[in-house]
Design an enzyme around this catalytic site. Structure first.
Site, PDB file in Angstrom:
ATOM      1  CB  CYS A   1      -0.941   0.045   1.287  1.00 23.64           C
ATOM      2  SG  CYS A   1      -2.039   1.582   1.295  1.00 23.64           S
TER       3      CYS A   1
ATOM      4  CB  CYS B   1      -0.817   2.715   3.825  1.00 24.05           C
ATOM      5  SG  CYS B   1      -2.510   1.980   3.296  1.00 24.05           S
ATOM      6  CG  ASP B   2       2.901   1.264   4.535  1.00 20.48           C
ATOM      7  OD1 ASP B   2       2.303   1.694   5.572  1.00 20.48           O
ATOM      8  OD2 ASP B   2       2.915   0.070   4.055  1.00 20.48           O
TER       9      ASP B   2
END
Length: 325
Positions: free
Chosen positions: A138, A141-142
């Protein structure tokens, strides 16, 4: 009953518990190969969930979801639902290891499915060692994490997701490589052009990533293999991102709920209502576009309110029938 233990499932539990609906939540036991808590448990620092200005570990955030659900009286069961019968009410659900025809099912008048989706991974050599230590599924996300900032990164995939995630990562990375197994993108023309025209992106055609290597602590490079010549070489990168799609965790439902061609549950627009009255879908199990913890939590709230309204209408209908008798 709520099936699923990510932000969608626990938000639904918090709302239904506070509405005195006495929810029973099945959090699963390594369902879909993921620990209770869902995909957030595979993420390290979560910096985009409101309320945590310094960020929070994904596993810590899911622990807080669980604690809040339990505080309001949710009964949480660490078991996996493997079979359901939605053909009549009350709905019937069977637990793993007790899902035979002679086993007694759990029953409910309203069901919220919040089982999420699992990111597809290639499970290359070294992945077990460097997952969450330079490897992710992701980018949104990261990608902004310090470990990836101003570093060289590689994205695996050839579709819209790969192009989109690679483009997103250029905000933080010094350079991004896209490893494509074929000699063309599967992505839409506009997404492919956007990626290929970005000066911070290099496309590696006909390339397989076969191994992740590091210093024992974090990822430092990957091994590339030419799809035609089978020649191998090292590529120095500090991050590897899978962008090869997700699989919704819906196998236990059979084909009882309407889904799209890839298995994501279909809901009435603007709601969480499925094709079966009394069954609601929340989170990534039906959302293949946003796939964020915060949108899943919002969807869980919607499912709880939809379920509460359904049960109120059901009770009023039964009361009316009883009055006529």
């Amino acid at each position: 009953i709520i099936v699923g233990s990510g932000p969608a499932g626990h938000t639904a539990a918090i709302y239904t518990a506070r509405a005195n609906l006495e929810p029973l939540l099945f959090e699963g036991m390594m369902a879909g190969g993921v620990a209770p808590g869902g995909q957030l448990t595979t993420t390290t620092d979560v910096e985009n969930f409101p309320g945590f200005p310094q960020g929070i570990l994904g596993s810590e955030l899911t622990d807080k979801f669980r604690e809040q659900s339990a505080r309001f009286g949710t009964e949480i069961v660490t078991e996996t639902v493997t079979r359901v019968d939605l053909g009549s009410r009350p709905f019937k659900l069977w637990r793993e290891g007790a899902d035979g025809d002679k086993d007694e099912p759990d029953t409910c008048d309203a069901l919220i499915v919040a089982t999420g989706a699992t990111a597809k991974r290639l499970h290359i050599k070294g992945e077990d060692e460097y997952w969450q230590r330079g490897m992710s599924a992701c980018a949104v996300c990261d990608g902004a994490a310090p470990i990836f900032r101003n570093k060289r990164l590689v994205v695996i995939g050839g579709g819209d997701s790969a192009c989109e995630e690679a483009t997103f990562l250029t905000k933080y990375a010094s350079h991004v490589f896209i490893a494509v197994r074929r000699d063309v993108f599967r992505a839409s023309s506009i997404m492919a052009k956007r990626a290929m025209n970005n000066p911070k992106i290099t496309v590696l055609w006909k390339t397989h990533v076969t191994e992740a290597k590091g210093d024992g602590s974090v990822l430092t490079h990957v091994v590339l293999e030419d799809a035609e010549t089978k020649e191998r070489r090292d590529l120095e990168v500090s991050g590897l991102f899978y962008a090869i799609g997700h699989k919704p965790n819906t196998a236990f439902l059979g084909s009882q709920l309407e889904a799209d061609e890839t298995g994501y549950l279909l809901v009435k627009p603007g709601s969480t209502v499925t094709n079966i009255p009394g069954v609601f879908a929340a989170g990534d199990v039906h959302d293949k576009h946003y796939r964020q913890a915060i949108t899943a939590a919002g969807s869980g709230c919607m499912a709880a309110l939809d379920a509460e309204k359904y049960l109120e209408d059901l009770a009023a209908e039964e009361q009316e029938k009883a009055g006529k008798l």
